[in-house]
Motif scaffolding. Sequence first.
Motif, PDB file in Angstrom:
ATOM      1  N   TRP A   1      37.346 -18.848 -36.493  1.00 32.06           N
ATOM      2  CA  TRP A   1      36.890 -20.297 -36.186  1.00 32.06           C
ATOM      3  C   TRP A   1      37.969 -21.358 -36.335  1.00 32.06           C
ATOM      4  CZ3 TRP A   1      34.871 -17.205 -39.873  1.00 32.06           C
ATOM      5  CH2 TRP A   1      34.974 -17.557 -41.161  1.00 32.06           C
TER       6      TRP A   1
ATOM      7  N   ASP B   1      41.074 -20.915 -35.194  1.00 30.02           N
ATOM      8  CA  ASP B   1      41.999 -20.923 -34.121  1.00 30.02           C
ATOM      9  C   ASP B   1      41.848 -22.041 -33.234  1.00 30.02           C
ATOM     10  OD1 ASP B   1      42.794 -20.162 -31.297  1.00 30.02           O
ATOM     11  OD2 ASP B   1      43.015 -18.470 -32.110  1.00 30.02           O
ATOM     12  N   ASP B   2      43.129 -22.633 -32.720  1.00 29.08           N
ATOM     13  CA  ASP B   2      43.045 -23.850 -31.990  1.00 29.08           C
ATOM     14  C   ASP B   2      42.213 -23.850 -30.746  1.00 29.08           C
ATOM     15  OD1 ASP B   2      44.548 -25.398 -33.581  1.00 29.08           O
ATOM     16  OD2 ASP B   2      46.722 -24.948 -32.621  1.00 29.08           O
ATOM     17  N   SER B   3      41.896 -22.586 -30.283  1.00 31.89           N
ATOM     18  CA  SER B   3      41.079 -22.569 -29.067  1.00 31.89           C
ATOM     19  C   SER B   3      39.482 -22.949 -29.434  1.00 31.89           C
ATOM     20  CB  SER B   3      41.071 -21.056 -28.294  1.00 31.89           C
ATOM     21  OG  SER B   3      40.492 -20.262 -29.158  1.00 31.89           O
ATOM     22  N   PHE B   4      39.112 -23.177 -30.604  1.00 27.36           N
ATOM     23  CA  PHE B   4      37.799 -23.328 -30.780  1.00 27.36           C
ATOM     24  C   PHE B   4      37.711 -25.151 -31.041  1.00 27.36           C
ATOM     25  CE2 PHE B   4      37.572 -19.288 -32.080  1.00 27.36           C
ATOM     26  CZ  PHE B   4      36.296 -18.811 -31.958  1.00 27.36           C
ATOM     27  N   ARG B   5      36.623 -25.549 -30.567  1.00 26.81           N
ATOM     28  CA  ARG B   5      36.002 -27.031 -31.093  1.00 26.81           C
ATOM     29  C   ARG B   5      35.454 -26.813 -32.001  1.00 26.81           C
ATOM     30  NH1 ARG B   5      34.563 -30.725 -25.939  1.00 26.81           N
ATOM     31  NH2 ARG B   5      34.382 -32.139 -27.503  1.00 26.81           N
ATOM     32  N   ARG B   6      35.502 -27.867 -33.017  1.00 28.72           N
ATOM     33  CA  ARG B   6      34.771 -27.800 -34.294  1.00 28.72           C
ATOM     34  C   ARG B   6      34.051 -29.066 -34.461  1.00 28.72           C
ATOM     35  NH1 ARG B   6      39.375 -24.980 -34.635  1.00 28.72           N
ATOM     36  NH2 ARG B   6      40.644 -26.848 -35.375  1.00 28.72           N
TER      37      ARG B   6
ATOM     38  N   TRP C   1      32.915 -23.468 -31.633  1.00 26.60           N
ATOM     39  CA  TRP C   1      32.875 -22.764 -30.474  1.00 26.60           C
ATOM     40  C   TRP C   1      33.940 -22.943 -29.455  1.00 26.60           C
ATOM     41  CZ3 TRP C   1      32.767 -24.922 -25.872  1.00 26.60           C
ATOM     42  CH2 TRP C   1      32.952 -26.640 -25.604  1.00 26.60           C
ATOM     43  N   ARG C   2      33.942 -21.737 -28.678  1.00 27.46           N
ATOM     44  CA  ARG C   2      34.760 -21.867 -27.478  1.00 27.46           C
ATOM     45  C   ARG C   2      34.085 -20.993 -26.441  1.00 27.46           C
ATOM     46  NH1 ARG C   2      39.550 -17.892 -29.530  1.00 27.46           N
ATOM     47  NH2 ARG C   2      38.326 -15.927 -30.012  1.00 27.46           N
TER      48      ARG C   2
ATOM     49  N   GLY D   1      37.966 -19.077 -21.953  1.00 22.36           N
ATOM     50  CA  GLY D   1      39.037 -20.206 -22.255  1.00 22.36           C
ATOM     51  C   GLY D   1      38.447 -21.593 -21.204  1.00 22.36           C
TER      52      GLY D   1
ATOM     53  N   LEU E   1      29.542 -18.546 -24.437  1.00 13.69           N
ATOM     54  CA  LEU E   1      30.200 -18.983 -25.485  1.00 13.69           C
ATOM     55  C   LEU E   1      30.343 -18.243 -26.671  1.00 13.69           C
ATOM     56  CD1 LEU E   1      28.351 -22.473 -25.695  1.00 13.69           C
ATOM     57  CD2 LEU E   1      30.567 -22.123 -24.653  1.00 13.69           C
TER      58      LEU E   1
END
Length: 131
Positions: A21, A23-28, A38-39, A43, A53
């Motif tokens: 969670w 990882d830069d691909s997730f919004r937090r 979540w992501r 992508g 999601l």
Amino acid sequence: PAVAEPVSALPEAVPAPATPWLDDSFRRGESGAALVAWRAVGGELPRNRHFELEVWVVRDGAPVRGAELIVRADMPEHGHGMNVEPRALLREDGSFRVKGMLLHMAGAWVLTIHVTEPGRFHSAAFPLEIG
């Protein structure tokens, strides 16, 4: 007699990161009681196409166990939400897969992830712009 070649060891499986969670691909976002990350699987947040999601609910550096999710997306300026009811499924690693997401219009959306745990309810909201 022939000399046997040494057998090289098989490469060890690369373990999954302990904190995917982050990882830069997730919004937090903090929901007050936990971190919600979540992501979009694949992508992208497509317009008028179903997508899924991946969601993590984390407290004290570990996935929260025993939680249930309700995921909604609304367009506040239009006064409506999605035309579908997504389902959040708990996975073995403690994450959730949310199936049935559909943002049917371009514009400003707010994705809200509601978390219900024994004795707690909290949510996190994320503004989205769909083109």
